[in-house]
Design a protein around this motif. Structure first.
Motif, PDB file in Angstrom:
ATOM      1  N   CYS A 109       0.803  -1.233   0.000  1.00 17.82           N
ATOM      2  CA  CYS A 109       0.000   0.000   0.000  1.00 17.82           C
ATOM      3  C   CYS A 109       0.828   1.271   0.000  1.00 17.82           C
ATOM      4  CB  CYS A 109      -0.964  -0.005   1.176  1.00 17.82           C
ATOM      5  SG  CYS A 109      -0.199   0.111   2.817  1.00 17.82           S
ATOM      6  N   TYR A 110       1.875   1.337   0.831  1.00 16.03           N
ATOM      7  CA  TYR A 110       2.653   2.569   0.928  1.00 16.03           C
ATOM      8  C   TYR A 110       3.314   2.911  -0.406  1.00 16.03           C
ATOM      9  CZ  TYR A 110       2.361   0.671   5.678  1.00 16.03           C
ATOM     10  OH  TYR A 110       1.906   0.114   6.848  1.00 16.03           O
ATOM     11  N   GLU A 111       3.762   1.892  -1.110  1.00 14.15           N
ATOM     12  CA  GLU A 111       4.422   2.101  -2.396  1.00 14.15           C
ATOM     13  C   GLU A 111       3.420   2.460  -3.489  1.00 14.15           C
ATOM     14  OE1 GLU A 111       7.958  -0.969  -2.673  1.00 14.15           O
ATOM     15  OE2 GLU A 111       6.179  -1.961  -1.875  1.00 14.15           O
ATOM     16  N   LEU A 141      -8.899  -3.206  15.958  1.00 21.72           N
ATOM     17  CA  LEU A 141      -8.164  -2.475  14.927  1.00 21.72           C
ATOM     18  C   LEU A 141      -6.682  -2.790  14.988  1.00 21.72           C
ATOM     19  CD1 LEU A 141      -9.977   0.950  15.259  1.00 21.72           C
ATOM     20  CD2 LEU A 141      -9.963  -0.477  13.201  1.00 21.72           C
ATOM     21  N   SER A 142      -6.044  -2.742  13.842  1.00 18.68           N
ATOM     22  CA  SER A 142      -4.606  -2.989  13.744  1.00 18.68           C
ATOM     23  C   SER A 142      -3.832  -1.756  14.215  1.00 18.68           C
ATOM     24  CB  SER A 142      -4.238  -3.326  12.301  1.00 18.68           C
ATOM     25  OG  SER A 142      -4.520  -2.215  11.451  1.00 18.68           O
ATOM     26  N   ILE A 143      -2.531  -1.792  14.034  1.00 20.28           N
ATOM     27  CA  ILE A 143      -1.657  -0.701  14.472  1.00 20.28           C
ATOM     28  C   ILE A 143      -1.918   0.559  13.650  1.00 20.28           C
ATOM     29  CG2 ILE A 143       0.159  -2.307  15.182  1.00 20.28           C
ATOM     30  CD1 ILE A 143       1.656  -1.435  12.580  1.00 20.28           C
ATOM     31  N   PRO A 144      -1.604   1.739  14.197  1.00 18.41           N
ATOM     32  CA  PRO A 144      -1.659   2.961  13.380  1.00 18.41           C
ATOM     33  C   PRO A 144      -0.710   2.850  12.178  1.00 18.41           C
ATOM     34  CG  PRO A 144      -1.500   3.507  15.709  1.00 18.41           C
ATOM     35  CD  PRO A 144      -1.269   2.021  15.603  1.00 18.41           C
ATOM     36  N   TYR A 145      -1.065   3.491  11.107  1.00 24.02           N
ATOM     37  CA  TYR A 145      -0.281   3.495   9.869  1.00 24.02           C
ATOM     38  C   TYR A 145      -0.145   2.091   9.271  1.00 24.02           C
ATOM     39  CZ  TYR A 145       0.819   8.313  11.021  1.00 24.02           C
ATOM     40  OH  TYR A 145       0.711   9.649  11.320  1.00 24.02           O
ATOM     41  N   ASP A 146      -1.127   1.245   9.561  1.00 29.43           N
ATOM     42  CA  ASP A 146      -1.133  -0.092   8.977  1.00 29.43           C
ATOM     43  C   ASP A 146      -1.433  -0.035   7.489  1.00 29.43           C
ATOM     44  OD1 ASP A 146      -1.014  -2.921   9.108  1.00 29.43           O
ATOM     45  OD2 ASP A 146      -3.194  -3.037   9.195  1.00 29.43           O
ATOM     46  N   SER A 225       5.609   0.930   7.540  1.00 32.98           N
ATOM     47  CA  SER A 225       6.306   0.130   6.543  1.00 32.98           C
ATOM     48  C   SER A 225       7.368  -0.752   7.189  1.00 32.98           C
ATOM     49  CB  SER A 225       6.940   1.054   5.495  1.00 32.98           C
ATOM     50  OG  SER A 225       7.703   0.322   4.574  1.00 32.98           O
ATOM     51  N   TRP A 226       8.103  -0.186   8.142  1.00 33.96           N
ATOM     52  CA  TRP A 226       9.123  -0.970   8.854  1.00 33.96           C
ATOM     53  C   TRP A 226       8.485  -2.142   9.594  1.00 33.96           C
ATOM     54  CZ3 TRP A 226       9.658  -1.813  14.144  1.00 33.96           C
ATOM     55  CH2 TRP A 226      10.850  -2.447  14.535  1.00 33.96           C
ATOM     56  N   TYR A 227       7.362  -1.889  10.255  1.00 41.79           N
ATOM     57  CA  TYR A 227       6.667  -2.964  10.963  1.00 41.79           C
ATOM     58  C   TYR A 227       6.251  -4.070   9.993  1.00 41.79           C
ATOM     59  CZ  TYR A 227       2.873  -5.453  13.299  1.00 41.79           C
ATOM     60  OH  TYR A 227       2.065  -6.432  13.809  1.00 41.79           O
ATOM     61  N   GLN A 228       5.661  -3.698   8.870  1.00 37.04           N
ATOM     62  CA  GLN A 228       5.191  -4.705   7.916  1.00 37.04           C
ATOM     63  C   GLN A 228       6.337  -5.536   7.360  1.00 37.04           C
ATOM     64  OE1 GLN A 228       2.190  -5.149   7.958  1.00 37.04           O
ATOM     65  NE2 GLN A 228       0.974  -3.272   7.929  1.00 37.04           N
ATOM     66  N   SER A 234       3.448  -9.503  11.352  1.00 36.92           N
ATOM     67  CA  SER A 234       2.950  -8.950  10.094  1.00 36.92           C
ATOM     68  C   SER A 234       2.620 -10.083   9.125  1.00 36.92           C
ATOM     69  CB  SER A 234       3.998  -8.035   9.471  1.00 36.92           C
ATOM     70  OG  SER A 234       3.695  -7.748   8.128  1.00 36.92           O
ATOM     71  N   HIS A 235       1.454 -10.001   8.485  1.00 31.94           N
ATOM     72  CA  HIS A 235       1.113 -11.040   7.508  1.00 31.94           C
ATOM     73  C   HIS A 235       2.010 -10.972   6.288  1.00 31.94           C
ATOM     74  CE1 HIS A 235      -1.446  -7.606   6.304  1.00 31.94           C
ATOM     75  NE2 HIS A 235      -1.306  -8.050   5.077  1.00 31.94           N
TER      76      HIS A 235
END
Length: 306
Positions: A109-111, A141-146, A225-228, A234-235
């Motif tokens: 998503c971020y990209e 809900l998931s983490i912020p900025y998910d 993005s780092w978390y994902q 992270s899935h």
């Protein structure tokens, strides 16, 4: 599956006019707005990447946004291959352009939404990056900025929610101010008001994600993005996926499992060997790889969401 009809618009560019010329004209008209995010040459290359070069629809319009959105989903795959090829993910517009347009890859998503925002700004839209949290199966809900989505305002001032980075989702932008049902080839969607001014996006009665309407910068999504890319929870680190919308339905490759959905239903089969998997990436997604990415779910028959 219905396709978008592209009417001839009063503001439609001629086939001979370059995006660079049109960008310069819009910049003069909107001197108080932000500078275009891409050069005219980059925008032209991006439009070629999604098969939209020379399309007779006016950019900056709502119909133009619908056309770009649908063509993007059919051309640029939602994929997390970089995570499993040992490649870095850089949230900077030039790096994203080099990957998605130059190398003809996809992304998450971020990209995808981050670069799509740059194209839309260049074509005359006002765009805000918005932060979203996905709903879990337990309703939490998931983490912020998910997740990242886009608020796009056309030349008539109408706001829509665009998202080309969520995989199987709405095929067309959603009307941001509409609270009733919105029929889409991907399902029936609603935008529902949530606490603290947030908005929930609901598909076929199931909440998908909650959007914070405050504008963000691309760099704000670095932590998500780092978390994902790194978290065992992270899935994206636990699975390998490459998926693209087609005119008939959807094609998805999860490791060596190919899933095709069309009017004939859903079919799955396992590909045999490295050469067949690499050929599937090339022929079905336009992704040229010289080696297979690591598949963290290899040997598991996980139920895909393609």
């Amino acid at each position: 599956m219905p396709t978008v009809t592209t009417p001839d618009g009063d503001h439609a560019p001629t086939a001979s006019a370059s995006t660079e010329d049109r960008t310069a004209d819009r910049s003069a008209d909107r001197a108080s707005g932000p500078a275009p995010a891409l050069t005219g040459a980059q925008a032209d290359a991006y439009l070629r990447r999604i098969g939209a070069e020379g399309v007779s629809v006016g950019w900056g319009t709502g119909e133009g946004l619908r056309e770009l959105h649908l063509r993007h989903l059919r051309s640029v795959p939602f994929e997390n291959l970089s995570l499993h090829l040992g490649e870095d993910v850089v949230l900077a517009e030039q790096a994203l352009f080099d990957k998605v347009v130059g190398a003809r890859r996809g992304g998450f998503c971020y990209e995808l939404n981050g670069l799509f925002a740059a194209l839309l700004r260049t074509l005359g839209y006002r765009v805000d990056l918005l932060e979203a949290r996905c709903f879990r199966e337990d309703g939490g809900l998931s983490i912020p900025y998910d997740h990242m989505v886009l608020r796009v305002v056309d030349e008539e001032g109408r706001s829509r929610l665009a998202d080309v980075g969520f995989g199987d989702h709405s095929q067309l932008p959603l009307e941001l101010g509409e609270r009733g049902e919105q029929a889409d080839p991907g399902g029936v969607f609603r935008i529902v008001e949530a606490p603290e001014g947030d908005l929930d996006v609901v598909r076929d009665g199931t909440p998908q994600y909650r959007v914070d309407p405050r504008p963000r910068a691309l760099g704000d999504f670095e932590v998500g993005s780092w978390y994902q890319r790194t978290s065992p929870a992270s899935h994206f680190t636990r699975s390998l996926v490459c998926s693209r919308l087609t005119e008939e339905g959807r094609v998805t490759l999860r490791g060596a499992k190919l899933i095709v959905t069309d009017c004939g239903g859903r079919r799955e089969r396992w590909l045999s060997g490295e050469e067949e998997v690499l050929a599937a990436y090339r022929d079905l997604f336009g992704v040229e790889l010289d080696r297979l990415p690591h598949d963290p779910a290899a040997g598991q028959d996980a139920s895909p969401a393609g």
